[in-house]
Every structure is written in C-alpha cells, then in structure tokens.
Design a protein around this motif. Sequence first.
Motif, PDB file in Angstrom:
ATOM      1  N   LEU A  28       0.826  -1.213   0.000  1.00  9.36           N
ATOM      2  CA  LEU A  28       0.000   0.000   0.000  1.00  9.36           C
ATOM      3  C   LEU A  28       0.856   1.257   0.000  1.00  9.36           C
ATOM      4  O   LEU A  28       0.512   2.262  -0.641  1.00  9.36           O
ATOM      5  N   ARG A  31       3.093   1.087  -3.704  1.00  7.10           N
ATOM      6  CA  ARG A  31       2.516   0.668  -4.981  1.00  7.10           C
ATOM      7  C   ARG A  31       2.575   1.735  -6.075  1.00  7.10           C
ATOM      8  O   ARG A  31       2.638   1.391  -7.257  1.00  7.10           O
ATOM      9  N   ASP A 166      -3.980  -4.516  -7.389  1.00  7.34           N
ATOM     10  CA  ASP A 166      -4.656  -4.146  -6.140  1.00  7.34           C
ATOM     11  C   ASP A 166      -5.683  -5.212  -5.748  1.00  7.34           C
ATOM     12  O   ASP A 166      -5.771  -5.611  -4.569  1.00  7.34           O
ATOM     13  N   ASN A 170      -5.487  -7.694  -2.342  1.00  7.51           N
ATOM     14  CA  ASN A 170      -6.599  -7.781  -1.390  1.00  7.51           C
ATOM     15  C   ASN A 170      -7.118  -9.216  -1.294  1.00  7.51           C
ATOM     16  O   ASN A 170      -7.440  -9.693  -0.190  1.00  7.51           O
TER      17      ASN A 170
END
Length: 204
Positions: A28, A31, A166, A170
Amino acid sequence: MADKKPINPILKLTLEIGPIAAFFIAYLRLRDQVFTIGGTEYDGFVLATAGFIPLILVTTGILWALTGHISKMQVATAVLVVVFGGLTVWLNDDRFFKMKPTIIYALFAGVLGAGLLRGQSYLQFVMEEVMPMQRVGWMILTRRLAFFFAALAVLNEVIWRTMSTDMWVNFKTFGLTIAIFGFFMTQGALIQKYGIEEEKDDQG
C-alpha cells in the motif's frame, strides 16, 4: 524427533500472519512508486515482495526455535516463497509471485488427492492429535479440503490474470484467509458427527 514446545497462541498467530500483513502494508505504501536500483527500475510490488522473502524465513525460523517443530505445509510455503518471490525480484516480473498461491494450493490438493487414491487421509496424520475424529470423518473432510484447495488454485489464477494487482493483493491478504476460515467453520457438523470426544464422555 524433538517434542513440540508450547507457545503463546497470540505469538504464534502473529508470527504466521505477520509477514502477510507486512507485505500488504508495504504494498500500500509503495505501490505508486518506482525505485531505480543498479540501473533497473522496480515498482512497489516487487520491492514489497523482496522484503517478504526474508521476513517469512525469519518468522518460520523463530517458530521452529520456539516450538522445536514446523509443519511440512510451512516448509513448503517458505520454499515456494523463496523460489517464486526470488524469480519475481530477479526477473523484475510480478507474475511469478502471483502464481505462488496457485502452486501451493494445487500442491496441497494433489497431495491430499494422492492419499485419497491410496485410501488414506494425509490430513488425519497431520491433525489427528489436535482434532480426534473417526476415520470416515477424516476421509470426508480430506476429500472436501482437496476440492477446496483445487478451487482456490483456479480462483487465484483467474484473479491475477484478469484483475488488477490491487485486487489480487486484497484477495491474497483477506480473501484467502477468510475463505479458509470459512471452510473450516462450515465443517462443524461433520466434526461433531464423527468426533470421538463423545465416546470419552460416555465412559466418564
């Protein structure tokens, strides 16, 4: 073989989940950045992966030092992290690390499936002391888990090949953890039906 040593459950969970959480946080933060190292540009995902490799080795080593034992699953995971994470960093290609969960879950499904073909539950060998259950229960649970791992392998392939990084991060951080937890939660009726603890209660 060395006996297993007791370890604080919270510490054990921290050592097992910590590297994944650290990877997620690092991704995070990094990135949207590109770093030039030795004349080569690396994005945040590759650098987060580079940090994840030694971290998983350190935490696995600490678990072994504290308990005197690490499972074959933990060893296989650490080896695959080193191999595929190393390829990701060396070749500067995030596809290798994204393929790692596919290989891990396909390997687990294959091992469990091979045992079933031989009329054995390898899962029972690993978990019987923690969760006593009749053999027929172990066979059913092993069959379900083999199919579940195979489904996770396919799902990981679909997500990393068709969706954004992303979304995959997750999925790896939260989706896989929730899916595995949910699977075992839904097996409560099976464990209750074939658990052998009730037999011990009857004798008391």
